[in-house]
Write a protein that holds these residues in place. Structure first.
Motif, PDB file in Angstrom:
ATOM      1  N   GLU A   1       4.641  17.327  31.337  1.00  0.00           N
ATOM      2  CA  GLU A   1       3.659  16.300  30.365  1.00  0.00           C
ATOM      3  C   GLU A   1       2.677  15.553  30.989  1.00  0.00           C
ATOM      4  OE1 GLU A   1       4.468  15.541  27.405  1.00  0.00           O
ATOM      5  OE2 GLU A   1       5.418  17.113  26.362  1.00  0.00           O
TER       6      GLU A   1
ATOM      7  N   ILE B   1      -5.657   5.509  30.536  1.00  0.00           N
ATOM      8  CA  ILE B   1      -6.728   6.707  29.365  1.00  0.00           C
ATOM      9  C   ILE B   1      -8.268   5.269  30.927  1.00  0.00           C
ATOM     10  CG2 ILE B   1      -6.223   7.261  27.570  1.00  0.00           C
ATOM     11  CD1 ILE B   1      -7.494   5.225  26.493  1.00  0.00           C
TER      12      ILE B   1
ATOM     13  N   ARG C   1      10.239   8.926  27.565  1.00  0.00           N
ATOM     14  CA  ARG C   1      10.624   9.026  25.945  1.00  0.00           C
ATOM     15  C   ARG C   1       9.787  10.176  25.047  1.00  0.00           C
ATOM     16  NH1 ARG C   1       8.509   4.595  24.762  1.00  0.00           N
ATOM     17  NH2 ARG C   1       6.827   5.326  23.631  1.00  0.00           N
ATOM     18  N   THR C   2      10.863  10.621  24.299  1.00  0.00           N
ATOM     19  CA  THR C   2       9.827  12.346  24.073  1.00  0.00           C
ATOM     20  C   THR C   2      10.699  11.202  21.895  1.00  0.00           C
ATOM     21  OG1 THR C   2      12.043  13.636  22.934  1.00  0.00           O
ATOM     22  CG2 THR C   2      10.847  13.448  25.770  1.00  0.00           C
ATOM     23  N   ILE C   3      10.097  12.376  21.268  1.00  0.00           N
ATOM     24  CA  ILE C   3      10.136  11.948  20.268  1.00  0.00           C
ATOM     25  C   ILE C   3      12.056  12.362  19.694  1.00  0.00           C
ATOM     26  CG2 ILE C   3       7.886  12.822  19.163  1.00  0.00           C
ATOM     27  CD1 ILE C   3       9.079  15.405  18.567  1.00  0.00           C
TER      28      ILE C   3
ATOM     29  N   LEU D   1      -5.895  10.264  24.811  1.00  0.00           N
ATOM     30  CA  LEU D   1      -4.523   9.676  25.113  1.00  0.00           C
ATOM     31  C   LEU D   1      -3.872  11.217  25.206  1.00  0.00           C
ATOM     32  CD1 LEU D   1      -2.825   7.239  25.899  1.00  0.00           C
ATOM     33  CD2 LEU D   1      -2.122   7.149  23.547  1.00  0.00           C
ATOM     34  N   VAL D   2      -4.113  11.782  24.377  1.00  0.00           N
ATOM     35  CA  VAL D   2      -3.518  13.240  23.957  1.00  0.00           C
ATOM     36  C   VAL D   2      -4.039  14.326  25.037  1.00  0.00           C
ATOM     37  CG1 VAL D   2      -2.062  12.087  21.652  1.00  0.00           C
ATOM     38  CG2 VAL D   2      -4.321  13.045  21.466  1.00  0.00           C
TER      39      VAL D   2
ATOM     40  N   GLU E   1       4.679  21.508  16.397  1.00  0.00           N
ATOM     41  CA  GLU E   1       4.967  20.083  15.817  1.00  0.00           C
ATOM     42  C   GLU E   1       3.536  18.839  16.429  1.00  0.00           C
ATOM     43  OE1 GLU E   1       6.861  21.371  17.803  1.00  0.00           O
ATOM     44  OE2 GLU E   1       7.035  20.447  19.235  1.00  0.00           O
TER      45      GLU E   1
ATOM     46  N   TYR F   1      -8.462   9.301  35.138  1.00  0.00           N
ATOM     47  CA  TYR F   1      -7.652   9.588  33.968  1.00  0.00           C
ATOM     48  C   TYR F   1      -8.101  11.573  33.373  1.00  0.00           C
ATOM     49  CZ  TYR F   1      -5.391  10.320  29.781  1.00  0.00           C
ATOM     50  OH  TYR F   1      -4.670  11.151  28.653  1.00  0.00           O
TER      51      TYR F   1
ATOM     52  N   PHE G   1       2.353  16.392  13.671  1.00  0.00           N
ATOM     53  CA  PHE G   1       1.809  15.132  13.979  1.00  0.00           C
ATOM     54  C   PHE G   1       0.677  14.359  12.943  1.00  0.00           C
ATOM     55  CE2 PHE G   1       6.189  14.352  16.414  1.00  0.00           C
ATOM     56  CZ  PHE G   1       6.702  13.555  15.433  1.00  0.00           C
TER      57      PHE G   1
ATOM     58  N   MET H   1       8.324  16.747  23.146  1.00  0.00           N
ATOM     59  CA  MET H   1       6.837  16.101  23.125  1.00  0.00           C
ATOM     60  C   MET H   1       7.189  13.851  23.498  1.00  0.00           C
ATOM     61  SD  MET H   1       3.910  15.411  20.380  1.00  0.00           S
ATOM     62  CE  MET H   1       4.524  16.913  18.874  1.00  0.00           C
ATOM     63  N   LEU H   2       6.514  14.222  24.660  1.00  0.00           N
ATOM     64  CA  LEU H   2       6.305  12.295  24.701  1.00  0.00           C
ATOM     65  C   LEU H   2       6.115  12.226  22.756  1.00  0.00           C
ATOM     66  CD1 LEU H   2       4.130  11.601  27.492  1.00  0.00           C
ATOM     67  CD2 LEU H   2       6.758  11.668  27.623  1.00  0.00           C
ATOM     68  N   ALA H   3       6.509  10.680  22.998  1.00  0.00           N
ATOM     69  CA  ALA H   3       6.514  10.213  21.904  1.00  0.00           C
ATOM     70  C   ALA H   3       5.784   9.416  21.624  1.00  0.00           C
ATOM     71  CB  ALA H   3       8.023   9.255  21.874  1.00  0.00           C
ATOM     72  N   LYS H   4       4.664   9.144  23.134  1.00  0.00           N
ATOM     73  CA  LYS H   4       3.500   8.481  22.734  1.00  0.00           C
ATOM     74  C   LYS H   4       2.261   9.003  22.784  1.00  0.00           C
ATOM     75  CE  LYS H   4       1.345   8.878  26.729  1.00  0.00           C
ATOM     76  NZ  LYS H   4       1.199   9.160  28.083  1.00  0.00           N
TER      77      LYS H   4
ATOM     78  N   ASP I   1       6.198   4.891  29.123  1.00  0.00           N
ATOM     79  CA  ASP I   1       6.795   6.122  28.700  1.00  0.00           C
ATOM     80  C   ASP I   1       9.085   6.194  29.507  1.00  0.00           C
ATOM     81  OD1 ASP I   1       4.706   7.218  26.777  1.00  0.00           O
ATOM     82  OD2 ASP I   1       3.773   8.192  28.794  1.00  0.00           O
TER      83      ASP I   1
ATOM     84  N   TYR J   1      10.658   8.527  15.026  1.00  0.00           N
ATOM     85  CA  TYR J   1       9.595   9.414  16.735  1.00  0.00           C
ATOM     86  C   TYR J   1       9.821   8.254  17.512  1.00  0.00           C
ATOM     87  CZ  TYR J   1      10.713  13.258  13.327  1.00  0.00           C
ATOM     88  OH  TYR J   1      11.277  14.250  12.424  1.00  0.00           O
ATOM     89  N   ARG J   2      10.412   7.642  17.651  1.00  0.00           N
ATOM     90  CA  ARG J   2       9.578   5.891  19.023  1.00  0.00           C
ATOM     91  C   ARG J   2       8.515   6.382  19.734  1.00  0.00           C
ATOM     92  NH1 ARG J   2      15.008   6.687  21.889  1.00  0.00           N
ATOM     93  NH2 ARG J   2      16.424   8.292  20.371  1.00  0.00           N
ATOM     94  N   PHE J   3       7.906   5.979  18.395  1.00  0.00           N
ATOM     95  CA  PHE J   3       6.226   5.149  18.465  1.00  0.00           C
ATOM     96  C   PHE J   3       6.317   4.577  19.790  1.00  0.00           C
ATOM     97  CE2 PHE J   3       3.804   7.908  15.032  1.00  0.00           C
ATOM     98  CZ  PHE J   3       4.146   9.017  15.713  1.00  0.00           C
ATOM     99  N   TYR J   4       6.981   3.390  19.587  1.00  0.00           N
ATOM    100  CA  TYR J   4       6.712   2.583  20.968  1.00  0.00           C
ATOM    101  C   TYR J   4       8.114   1.813  21.635  1.00  0.00           C
ATOM    102  CZ  TYR J   4       3.319   2.029  16.892  1.00  0.00           C
ATOM    103  OH  TYR J   4       2.012   2.074  16.246  1.00  0.00           O
ATOM    104  N   GLN J   5       9.312   2.455  21.232  1.00  0.00           N
ATOM    105  CA  GLN J   5      10.368   2.565  21.871  1.00  0.00           C
ATOM    106  C   GLN J   5      11.279   3.000  21.691  1.00  0.00           C
ATOM    107  OE1 GLN J   5      13.333  -1.330  21.140  1.00  0.00           O
ATOM    108  NE2 GLN J   5      11.355  -2.474  20.213  1.00  0.00           N
TER     109      GLN J   5
ATOM    110  N   HIS K   1      16.653  -5.589  24.479  1.00  0.00           N
ATOM    111  CA  HIS K   1      16.372  -4.125  24.332  1.00  0.00           C
ATOM    112  C   HIS K   1      16.331  -3.023  25.648  1.00  0.00           C
ATOM    113  CE1 HIS K   1      11.980  -3.259  23.859  1.00  0.00           C
ATOM    114  NE2 HIS K   1      12.292  -1.912  24.660  1.00  0.00           N
TER     115      HIS K   1
END
Lengths: 264, 313, 494
Positions: free
Chosen positions: C265, C247, C282-284, B96-97, B155, C252, B159, B1-4, C271, B309-313, A18
């Protein structure tokens, strides 16, 4: 001499990828002893993201592989005009300082064998002493495929007594650096009249001699590169000058198929 | 917003919700143990079952003693649903957020973490349990308050809400499912004291024992209980309520790309399915089958959200 | 009149045994100088302080700790077991710098950072300084911090050191020395900002009576400064992102703090990807291009394709995108060569070479152990010297001679003899002191100062910086990883 090259590299992945990147150094440049008439890099299964000229004047293309690809092929082809310069490339005219090429790398760290080899090198008649060194290396380390691999260190290859062009070049480079001479690794093509189809590209060493400049030494063939040789990319060692370097995410395996055709 | 970031917000809220749910189950267990006449460990066993951590528990402990269960559900780091693990993970995700949440939210989560780490340093006896549960409840209220009071309704907030309601829907559905047999109509005398205790404990597990009485102004009746916890949209832990909220928040996020997406479609379908039922029809289909199907669909929605929403890739 | 480096070097070399002369022994207190009455800059503060009840001050001090702990302003310490989070102790007595002192200091900083940036550009291009014989070629080219991949690269605006943290120590009324130049990924700026916030929250009346220059514009200035060096192909308003190792990194909190205050960001390597020849996050809603990456990740971990292949934290291909001119990285890769301690000893010559003027800020006299005579001298005087590893940081791997035991001294001697080029030595200068609040009242403790210098189309220096303080009596180690604390730093408004 007018040489035509077709170089195909094909990667097959056991599972879809991927995301992966490949850093490709497969474009020869026009310089003393060679003129590029045409050159084309064709990519299938990947995408060219960007290209730039690196610190050694190599042209670098960055390729990406996305969308669950399981196959990528890179086909280089073109026409190069070469002239015989007795292996002499000329004075150093690049930004990387000469002394940088005396930095030792992991693959070219000298051990007892290499320190021994380097005893042959003299400052006074350096050119001749390097020819002697080249002869001594091929005498002690026979050309034999499948005894070493891309990660084999110079010293280990020397100790084992056999190797391929990469090992010969590494040993030469390590010995030269140990004696204080700047040295580098060259990737390229070699025209062999009765062996137009080859399974790999070629490699040799370049050493910098005061007054003469960079001089090539193909230890495996016991000569300095002439008009049968095409110079593609240089670096501190095989890893640094690698034609393709990649990074891939996931636990697929890959298999690699290479074919090189050099003809007149 | 970042997917992470979306992923972190989602899980932060899931873990906050989880720590509260686990604490509430312990409260129910304690209540049942106190109102029992004969000593028995059955109620603690049922607490572990309801929390859905039976297999992990069996590996750690041989018997369902109050002490073991309390420790496993409050403090055990190897149990991802224990209050301490959950608040730990919630804080990790909040960290993390950190840039997406307000200082108030971060500080309330961090403070809860510090506080719970302190009070859960040593094993908690059943006599200390009410005090500790009180602190946990208070801390949850603090976090919830800061989320509601200081977060912009965009958003980011949505989330975090998705995480809350996916976790809550899962929790409520499992609580009913573990005890579904006590709700089934049976020939035996309905309303025995044993049944009453069981029914009350189900309602208590979702803090609905008082609101039930307000709403139905009647004794516990299985069909009413099922209806209340599954279909009642004014009951904040019911499946229908959760899906109302999931739908609402998916729409807020969906507006970002002006396109009806698979998540919205999926949650809409579940909501319609809930709307099409009443208690009787659920019992006709089979309560257990109904709940199993719901739990699967709820998990599916979680997966769809993480993909969309591409949480992982 | 401060001595220049060469003068100090000469002096110390002539008086070999005299390196602990008066200059290093007498201790300068910034509040009291060497007298009983306070120095001028502390007038306003002392006026206020006299009216305070010591008990309530102590209470305020605890309050400050609660504020820090609740907001999670911690750094992680990686000990034997699981990483723990620790609070950097905060002392409520401010460190005060007069406007005049600051003007002089900031001129010196500007000169030094300008020179460092020119130096980095030069060694990755024409290497005039080597040709001129000012610095030995080997010291640079064979240095591990010299990044060959940076050779010939032209970062936007020719800026390498977008953010510099220069560690300054003071030894007397008029003597300031640069102890270290941090031009890789200097940290601590969040403490500078939070310390001020906390002080203003606790003592609002103090700020009404003493006019202190504000520091709160730092994040805004940083954004502006970075935007001014966006890559040439960038269209519209540039997108900035802060790259953190994650983190678990000890800083951090600071990374998140900065991203938050800059309104950008906070990203991790995972990411990011190469998309259309650029770096994108990578955003939503899909991948979005980043134009400027403020990275808080060391060179070696930055890009597993080009540097350490085992790095899970970096962004593969980042260096390729950079070399193609499609992103700005702040600070530029390869700046570490300039804060290498072996290069440090040449800094006065570097400043003079690129600015054509004498350095305004002195270096601490530094002995290069790689030189045979110097090594002998260092070995003879080890108990009076501080010896540092050339590539070390954070106060690790260093020997503080006066505080070392006989055994430690002899063990360190062996290390020195084995690998002299790995070490430099400096006299133990008496850092100035500023009082901290202890049980019995005020007590002097040694401090240093890290001002933060922003560089792009112009140079901006936030008034003050981070004051680090050694909390143990007589200790000279101010590093937070070794028990140091921080103070709010005030630059007075004239």
């Amino acid at each position: 001499m007018l040489l035509n090259v077709t170089h195909c590299t094909n990667y097959k992945f056991t599972a879809p990828v991927h995301y992966a990147l490949q850093q490709v150094k497969l474009t020869p440049a026009t310089r003393f002893g060679q003129r590029v008439i045409s050159w084309n890099v064709e990519i299938n299964g990947g995408r060219k993201e960007l290209s730039y000229i690196d610190e050694y004047n190599n042209k670098v293309d960055l390729l990406s592989i996305t969308n669950n690809t399981s196959n990528i092929s890179i086909k280089c082809s073109g026409e190069i005009e070469t002239t015989d310069t007795n292996g002499i490339i000329g004075l150093h005219d690049e930004l990387v300082p000469l002394v940088f090429f005396t930095r030792t790398t992991e693959l070219t760290t000298p051990g007892s064998m290499i320190r021994n080899f380097s005893k042959v090198i003299t400052r006074d008649n350096s050119l001749r002493s390097f020819y002697e060194l080249s002869a001594a290396i091929i005498d002690a380390v026979k050309y034999k495929t499948d005894t070493t691999n891309v990660l084999t260190r110079a010293e280990d290859a020397a100790q084992s007594g056999s190797g391929v062009c990469q090992d010969h070049a590494h040993i030469m480079i390590a010995a030269a650096r140990y004696a204080g001479f700047p040295a580098r690794y060259v990737n390229g093509y070699l025209y062999i009249q009765d062996k137009k189809e080859q399974s790999a590209s070629h490699a040799w060493a370049e050493i910098y001699l005061d007054a003469i400049g960079w001089v090539g030494f193909d230890v495996s063939n016991g000569i300095s590169p002439n008009d049968l040789y095409i110079r593609v990319a240089v670096g501190l060692d095989a890893h640094d000058a690698a034609p393709i370097k990649g990074i891939r995410y996931g636990d697929q395996d890959e298999s690699l198929l290479v074919s090189v055709i050099v003809e007149q | 917003m970042l997917a992470k970031t979306a992923n972190g917000l989602y899980w932060m809220s899931r873990y906050i919700e989880r720590s509260e749910n686990t604490a509430r189950l312990l409260e129910t267990g304690l209540r049942m143990a106190l109102t029992r006449i004969e000593p028995s460990h059955d109620e603690w066993k049922s607490v572990v079952e309801t929390a859905g951590v039976e297999s992990a528990y069996i590996q750690m402990h041989e018997e369902y003693s109050a002490q073991n269960v309390i420790d496993f559900l409050l403090r055990d780091k190897s149990n991802p649903s224990s209050v301490m693990s959950a608040i730990d993970s919630a804080r990790m995700n909040a960290r993390l957020v950190r840039t997406a949440i307000t200082r108030d939210v971060w500080e309330s989560i961090n403070e809860s973490w510090l506080k719970l780490k302190d009070v859960l340093k040593r094993p908690v006896s059943d006599s200390q349990l009410p005090t500790i549960l009180g602190i946990i409840r208070q801390q949850s209220a603090l976090i919830r308050g800061s989320l509601h009071g200081t977060m912009l309704r965009n958003e980011t907030y949505s989330f975090s809400r998705l995480g809350t309601f996916i976790e809550r829907a899962d929790n409520t559905a499992r609580i009913i499912d573990v005890k579904y047999y006590v709700l089934l109509p049976s020939d035996s005398y309905i309303g025995s004291s044993l049944d009453n205790v069981q029914w009350e404990s189900i309602l208590r597990s979702v803090s609905a024992h008082r609101s039930y009485r307000w709403f139905y102004k009647a004794d516990y009746i299985p069909t009413n209980i099922a209806e209340f916890l599954i279909l009642n949209k004014s009951m904040p832990r019911s499946l229908a309520f959760c899906y109302d909220k999931l739908n609402e928040n998916l729409n807020v996020i969906g507006r970002l790309h002006n396109d009806q997406n698979i998540c919205q479609e999926h949650s809409c379908r579940i909501l319609k399915m809930l709307d099409s039922h009443d208690a009787t029809s659920i019992f006709t289909t089979g309560l257990h089958e109904f709940l199993t199907n719901f739990i699967d669909e709820n998990i599916n929605l979680g997966t769809k959200i993480s993909e969309q929403y591409r949480f992982y890739q | 009149m401060p001595l220049s480096l060469t003068e100090i070097m000469q002096n110390t070399k002539i008086n070999n045994t005299d390196i602990n002369s008066d200059q290093t022994k007498t201790q300068f207190d910034e509040m009291y100088g060497t007298t009983d009455s306070n120095r001028l800059p502390y007038d306003g503060y002392n006026e206020w302080f006299k009216q305070q009840d010591p008990k309530s001050l102590k209470k305020k001090s605890n309050e400050a700790e609660t504020i820090f702990r609740r907001s999670g302003i911690t750094f992680s310490v990686h000990g034997k077991n699981e990483p723990t989070e620790r609070l950097i102790p905060f002392d409520i007595v401010p460190r005060i710098i007069s406007s005049k002192e600051w003007v002089a200091l900031s001129r010196g900083l500007e000169q030094r950072v300008t020179a460092i940036n020119s130096f980095i550009h030069d060694i990755y291009h024409g290497q005039e300084i080597i040709r001129a014989g000012v610095i030995p070629e080997e010291l640079i080219i064979k240095n591990q911090a010299y990044l060959s991949k940076m050779i010939g690269v032209n970062p936007p605006g020719d800026v390498y050191t977008h953010i510099a943290g220069i560690d300054i120590i003071r030894t007397s009324e008029n003597e300031f020395f640069v102890l270290e130049d941090n031009v890789r990924t200097p940290s601590g700026v969040s403490y500078m900002l939070e310390n001020r916030e906390t002080m203003m929250q606790m003592f609002p009346e103090l700020f009404a009576s003493v006019r202190v220059r504000s520091v709160s514009d730092y994040p805004k200035n940083l954004c502006r400064s970075l935007n001014a060096v966006a890559p040439p192909g960038c269209q519209g308003a540039p997108t900035i992102a802060v790259l953190t190792p994650g983190i678990y990194n000890s800083a951090y909190f600071e990374h998140a703090f900065l991203a938050d205050h800059m309104g950008v960001e906070l990203v991790e390597g995972s990411d990011l990807r190469v998309v259309n020849g650029k770096i994108a996050m990578r955003t939503i809603l899909g991948f979005q291009t980043i134009d400027i990456l403020y990275r808080r990740l060391d060179d070696d971990y930055l890009d597993p394709l080009n540097f350490n292949p085992d790095s899970m934290l970096g962004v593969p291909g980042l260096m390729d995108v950079y070399k193609a001119g499609n992103i700005t990285i702040a600070n530029a890769p390869g700046t570490g060569i300039a804060d290498d301690k072996a290069i440090y000893s040449y800094m006065p010559e570097i400043v003079e070479f690129y600015t054509g003027t004498r350095p305004l800020l002195n270096n601490v006299p530094t002995y290069r152990c790689s030189e045979t005579d110097t090594l002998a001298f260092v070995l003879d005087n080890l108990s009076d010297l501080v010896v540092k590893e050339v590539h070390g940081s954070g106060g690790y791997g260093m020997l503080v001679g006066p505080a070392a035991s006989k055994r430690e001294l002899s063990e360190f001697s062996k290390k020195l003899v084995n690998k002299p080029e790995n070490y430099i030595a400096q006299p133990t200068l008496a850092l100035s002191t500023v009082p901290i609040l202890v049980k019995s009242g005020l007590a002097p403790r040694h401090v240093d100062l890290r001002p933060f210098v922003l560089m792009s189309d112009k140079i901006e220096i936030t008034p003050g910086g981070l004051t680090r303080v050694a909390l143990k009596e007589n200790s000279l180690v101010v590093n937070s990883s070794q028990g140091g604390g921080t103070k709010d730093t005030w630059v007075l408004n004239e």
